[in-house]
Design a protein around this motif. Sequence first.
Motif, mmCIF file in Angstrom:
data_model
loop_
_atom_site.group_PDB
_atom_site.id
_atom_site.type_symbol
_atom_site.label_atom_id
_atom_site.label_comp_id
_atom_site.label_asym_id
_atom_site.label_seq_id
_atom_site.Cartn_x
_atom_site.Cartn_y
_atom_site.Cartn_z
ATOM 1 N N SER A 139 44.170 43.764 45.067
ATOM 2 C CA SER A 139 44.179 44.747 43.987
ATOM 3 C C SER A 139 43.727 44.067 42.698
ATOM 4 C CB SER A 139 45.587 45.316 43.803
ATOM 5 O OG SER A 139 45.964 46.057 44.948
ATOM 6 N N PHE A 140 42.802 44.695 41.996
ATOM 7 C CA PHE A 140 42.270 44.098 40.776
ATOM 8 C C PHE A 140 43.354 43.871 39.729
ATOM 9 C CE2 PHE A 140 37.519 45.491 41.144
ATOM 10 C CZ PHE A 140 37.433 44.770 42.316
ATOM 11 N N LYS A 141 44.389 44.696 39.731
ATOM 12 C CA LYS A 141 45.431 44.576 38.710
ATOM 13 C C LYS A 141 46.134 43.224 38.752
ATOM 14 C CE LYS A 141 48.973 46.766 41.605
ATOM 15 N NZ LYS A 141 49.869 47.947 41.745
ATOM 16 N N ASN A 142 45.993 42.488 39.873
ATOM 17 C CA ASN A 142 46.636 41.180 40.004
ATOM 18 C C ASN A 142 45.747 40.023 39.575
ATOM 19 O OD1 ASN A 142 49.008 42.341 41.105
ATOM 20 N ND2 ASN A 142 48.043 42.444 43.130
ATOM 21 N N LEU A 143 44.503 40.309 39.218
ATOM 22 C CA LEU A 143 43.570 39.244 38.842
ATOM 23 C C LEU A 143 43.597 39.018 37.332
ATOM 24 C CD1 LEU A 143 40.467 40.224 41.007
ATOM 25 C CD2 LEU A 143 42.150 38.442 41.483
ATOM 26 N N ALA A 144 43.596 37.761 36.930
ATOM 27 C CA ALA A 144 43.635 37.433 35.510
ATOM 28 C C ALA A 144 42.430 38.000 34.767
ATOM 29 C CB ALA A 144 43.699 35.912 35.331
ATOM 30 N N ARG A 145 41.253 37.928 35.388
ATOM 31 C CA ARG A 145 40.033 38.424 34.718
ATOM 32 C C ARG A 145 40.130 39.932 34.484
ATOM 33 N NH1 ARG A 145 34.995 36.047 34.038
ATOM 34 N NH2 ARG A 145 33.768 37.347 32.636
ATOM 35 N N ALA A 146 40.637 40.669 35.458
ATOM 36 C CA ALA A 146 40.787 42.116 35.313
ATOM 37 C C ALA A 146 41.811 42.459 34.241
ATOM 38 C CB ALA A 146 41.187 42.736 36.647
ATOM 39 N N GLN A 147 42.850 41.629 34.138
ATOM 40 C CA GLN A 147 43.866 41.850 33.109
ATOM 41 C C GLN A 147 43.284 41.600 31.720
ATOM 42 O OE1 GLN A 147 46.852 39.156 34.493
ATOM 43 N NE2 GLN A 147 47.410 40.427 36.255
ATOM 44 N N MET A 148 42.417 40.599 31.593
ATOM 45 C CA MET A 148 41.788 40.294 30.310
ATOM 46 C C MET A 148 40.838 41.403 29.867
ATOM 47 S SD MET A 148 40.778 36.322 30.872
ATOM 48 C CE MET A 148 42.004 35.085 31.316
ATOM 49 N N THR A 149 40.065 41.914 30.811
ATOM 50 C CA THR A 149 39.076 42.949 30.480
ATOM 51 C C THR A 149 39.683 44.345 30.510
ATOM 52 O OG1 THR A 149 38.392 43.092 32.807
ATOM 53 C CG2 THR A 149 37.175 41.563 31.386
ATOM 54 N N ASP A 150 40.934 44.427 30.943
ATOM 55 C CA ASP A 150 41.635 45.706 31.082
ATOM 56 C C ASP A 150 40.915 46.643 32.047
ATOM 57 O OD1 ASP A 150 43.841 47.285 30.640
ATOM 58 O OD2 ASP A 150 42.964 48.314 28.916
ATOM 59 N N GLU A 151 40.328 46.053 33.089
ATOM 60 C CA GLU A 151 39.693 46.827 34.159
ATOM 61 C C GLU A 151 40.552 46.656 35.409
ATOM 62 O OE1 GLU A 151 37.380 48.867 33.805
ATOM 63 O OE2 GLU A 151 36.254 48.300 32.026
ATOM 64 N N ARG A 152 41.747 47.207 35.374
ATOM 65 C CA ARG A 152 42.736 46.942 36.418
ATOM 66 C C ARG A 152 42.634 47.891 37.609
ATOM 67 N NH1 ARG A 152 47.667 44.438 33.251
ATOM 68 N NH2 ARG A 152 46.703 44.066 31.238
ATOM 69 N N VAL A 153 41.895 48.977 37.456
ATOM 70 C CA VAL A 153 41.754 49.928 38.560
ATOM 71 C C VAL A 153 40.752 49.375 39.563
ATOM 72 C CG1 VAL A 153 40.988 52.231 39.219
ATOM 73 C CG2 VAL A 153 42.333 51.916 37.135
ATOM 74 N N GLY A 154 41.165 49.205 40.804
ATOM 75 C CA GLY A 154 40.217 48.768 41.816
ATOM 76 C C GLY A 154 40.825 47.907 42.888
ATOM 77 N N VAL A 155 40.061 47.739 43.965
ATOM 78 C CA VAL A 155 40.509 46.948 45.096
ATOM 79 C C VAL A 155 39.294 46.377 45.827
ATOM 80 C CG1 VAL A 155 40.515 48.946 46.662
ATOM 81 C CG2 VAL A 155 41.957 46.976 47.180
#
Length: 463
Positions: A378-394
């Motif tokens: 799940s993207f919400k668990n990745l640091a990069r996704a958290q930084m860019t606030d793009e947490r929706v995805g898998v």
Amino acid sequence: MATEQFDVVVIGSGPAGEGAALTAAKSHRSVAIVERYFEVGGGCTHWGTIPSKALRHAVKILHDLRRNPLLREFHDASKLTYPQLLASAGKVIEAQVASRRRFYERNRVPVLFGEASFVDANTLEIQPPTGKPTRISGKHIVIAAGSRPYHPPEVDFSHERIRDSDSILRYDQHPFSVTIYGAGVIGCEYASIFINLGAKVTLVNTHDRLLSFLDDEIAEALSYHLREQGCVIRHNEQFKALEARERDVVLHLESGRKIKSDLLLWANGRTGNSDKLKLDRVGLKANSRGQVEVNQHYQTAVPHIYAVGDIVGPPALASAAYVQGSHAVQHMLDPSIAPHSTATIPSGIYTIPEISSIGRTERELQEAKVPYEVGHCSFKNLARAQMTDERVGVLKIIFHAETMQVLGVHCFGDNASEIVHIGQTVMAGSNNDIRYFTQTTFNYPTMAEAYRVAAYNGINRLT
């Protein structure tokens, strides 16, 4: 009438025609390309892929402005209208046309502008916009004429509130509500665009689920996300009639439901551009959707005439079309080459967020009784996704439970169409093993790290 001779004549300068023409030119064959529009690039460049994806990018920026607290000072930008966002595509189209024009100039490929039609199996007549027709001859001919939106006779596309996927890019108002009939790739992409513009969107699907060719889990994620954004999805509905009025349009469905909106986008199928080619003169015939039948090497029933791209039907992707055109010419040069495989062609769907996949789905593997396992990240668990606030995805990796071979990669989320290529490269290589991702060092933080997380997740499921 003098007839100029070429080794290869290509009809159409979209991705399929470009792939064929440049492959032939680089193989030292004389080539000419015929284009009925006033510039090169085909529908992909002028009223399809490029402008719609440029529009999507502009809408995505607008979406980011609205939700990012760091950018609140730019709140006026969030009031941009649909026509203003459409204008952003103009420079991209100009740059693409200039690049493609240079490709032909550098490879000494003349571009002849006009409508092409067959005179006989080796001769084409070209009718320019003004002046007398000319004729050219080719030892081989490649039909890469592309496609256009399907227009059922009962729908009045001359009405300003009724649009197809071409004319929607010329709509000069900002709609409050939009009905989209047809929930294929184009319908889903535009549903995502208009919902992120703040419009009320109703997506009418003639089937029981969205994008049935996708892995079920990914298709369900898209459906859920569209609904979360406010899109109304109506499954299993069929067109009955369309009532176009001065201030709105009403879609009547067979179920009895009526849907009123400012604008209706008809996105239900496409038709191959074969109607003006006079195929009957060479013994060829298109099907009811204007498509030409070909074999695995893109040969028609007339062996020296090939057809590539949208005019042959699925997968109808710009990326695939270029490779099809190239393969057709390679087969002309060497008839012993292996047939072209579409198994390693990724699909890219430019919703917000994107979808991209390659390989087999869970449903296909279940039906084939192949033992498999699945790894998720799940993207919400990745640091990069958290930084860019793009947490929706898998990211979803499907692999063989015994051989560990990667069988499919499916991604839903920001930049999915880029992320999928890592999986594509591994699947095409000699070391196609899911353990490749656990044994490889990925930059941190990156979205690519999702492969390592998903691989461990899947391997840990094995007994």
